[in-house]
Design an enzyme around this catalytic site. Sequence first.
Site, short mmCIF file in Angstrom:
data_model
loop_
_atom_site.label_atom_id
_atom_site.label_comp_id
_atom_site.label_asym_id
_atom_site.label_seq_id
_atom_site.Cartn_x
_atom_site.Cartn_y
_atom_site.Cartn_z
N ASP A 115 60.64 43.60 45.60
CA ASP A 115 61.81 43.55 45.11
C ASP A 115 61.76 41.82 44.47
O ASP A 115 62.14 41.01 45.42
CB ASP A 115 62.88 43.74 45.68
CG ASP A 115 64.40 43.24 45.34
OD1 ASP A 115 64.35 42.83 44.24
OD2 ASP A 115 65.43 43.88 45.71
N HIS B 99 82.16 46.51 49.06
CA HIS B 99 82.73 44.94 48.95
C HIS B 99 83.10 44.75 47.30
O HIS B 99 83.97 43.80 46.94
CB HIS B 99 81.66 44.11 49.25
CG HIS B 99 80.35 44.15 48.64
ND1 HIS B 99 79.48 45.54 48.80
CD2 HIS B 99 79.65 43.49 47.51
CE1 HIS B 99 78.44 45.43 47.97
NE2 HIS B 99 78.49 44.05 47.30
#
Length: 457
Positions: free
Chosen positions: A214, A449
């Site tokens: 990543d 969130h």
Amino acid sequence: MELPFAESWKIKMVEPIRKSTREEREQWLREAKNNVFMLRAEQVYIDLLTDSGTGAMSDRQWSAMMTGDESYSGARSFFELKDTITRLTGFQYVIPTHQGRAAENVLFSYLVRKGSVVPGNAHFDTTKGHIESRRAKAIDVTVPEARDTQRELPFKGNVSLELTKKVLEENKGNVPFFVLTVTNNTVGGQPVSMQNIRETSALCHKYGVPVVMDSARFAENAYFIKTREAGYQDKTIKEIAREMFSYVDCMTMSSKKDGLVNMGGFIATNREDWYEGCKLYCIPYEGFITYGGMNGRDMAALAVGLDENTEFDMLDTRIRQVQYLAQKLDEYGIPYQRPAGGHAIFVDADRVLDRIPKEEFPAQTLTCELYLEAGIRACEIGYILADRDPFTRENRFGGLDLVRLCIPRRVYTDNHMNVVAAALKNVYDRRHEISRGLRITKEAPLMRHFTVELERL
Ligand code: F0G
């Protein structure tokens, strides 16, 4: 006299920003249900929510936009991008996507199955989301030292080989790949050493498990290798990046970070079977394989951005600014994840608001306080972001509870950093008066969130 350090660019275009009053901010935050993601950008003075897609493009990138080729298939801009990626990473097959999580979606649709186990060094939230939404398991195998915010280590984002070995041993045949995140965002933008990349890959490969990097902040990671790891001082960022990629099988990229563009992502690999597999998902989810969710002009700007941001001076300017903010916090005694990360400072909210119990979300409370103090928008990387355990539905309080001050690339000056530090100091000085936190009134089942609603206690 030795000349002081200064930015490796000058400013050609500006955007006005505006201060607000405390009364205005109190009303706006109430309307946003104490979730700074729900604020309007005009209600923010200095925006440190993220470094993702918020950077300033260079004159060379803007001029590349004008020459973008918008052909549906076979666009010249795609080949410019592909050639740049191949030159920088060594990967031949490139699939553009509209952003990093889209790259994850395409790749994971092909590789992750219900019950799969995907270890990694603190998966980013969307990465974890894409694993867990497929009823698979993401296991964090970051070195345990990363959880001690006061411990100074050069490569605190590293993978624990011991933990990895255990996971690979216990889940033989059930691990489609390992996710190696550079830099390790979740534990504070902390880098992974070349040695650790090499050893992690060797270990995974021994178990027949491929490694996906990543790579959102791969260039910042390369900068830390150059400045901290023996043997790399005289190598260029491009040489270091190329070596990093040489150990792994595939990369997913959020181009909104180290690609220096406002939107974009890609998958790159040398595995033909994965490329063929990803193509099947790219076309319906993202678009045809030579644009995959991106405009031709954006691919052209990305090709330039990747080249620019793998130059030492660009990274030196950026990372020194993060370190400048860290020095200010040191002056004021404010605890953060040490040492400073590549893209952000992660304030240790548990230590600042130590009167607030975990159940009342100290980092989210501190994020709100900082906004109320000076209109600065930071971001909670803590208990709210950690989500509930998908199996038990309990809150996950096991990790760190941090407030991320994330710095966009080429956007703010050190004077803005002075304001951020002073505002945080003001909150810090009155921390003992802050004894109650927040309660969730509404939350989504996954990645809560972004849209969570909270009330003050
Ligand atoms: N991986 C890492 C390490 C990231 O930090 C992000 C995004 C992604 C993947 C997903 O990429 O946003 O382009 O879909 N991080 C942003 C942040 C959102 O604020 O840290 P995306």
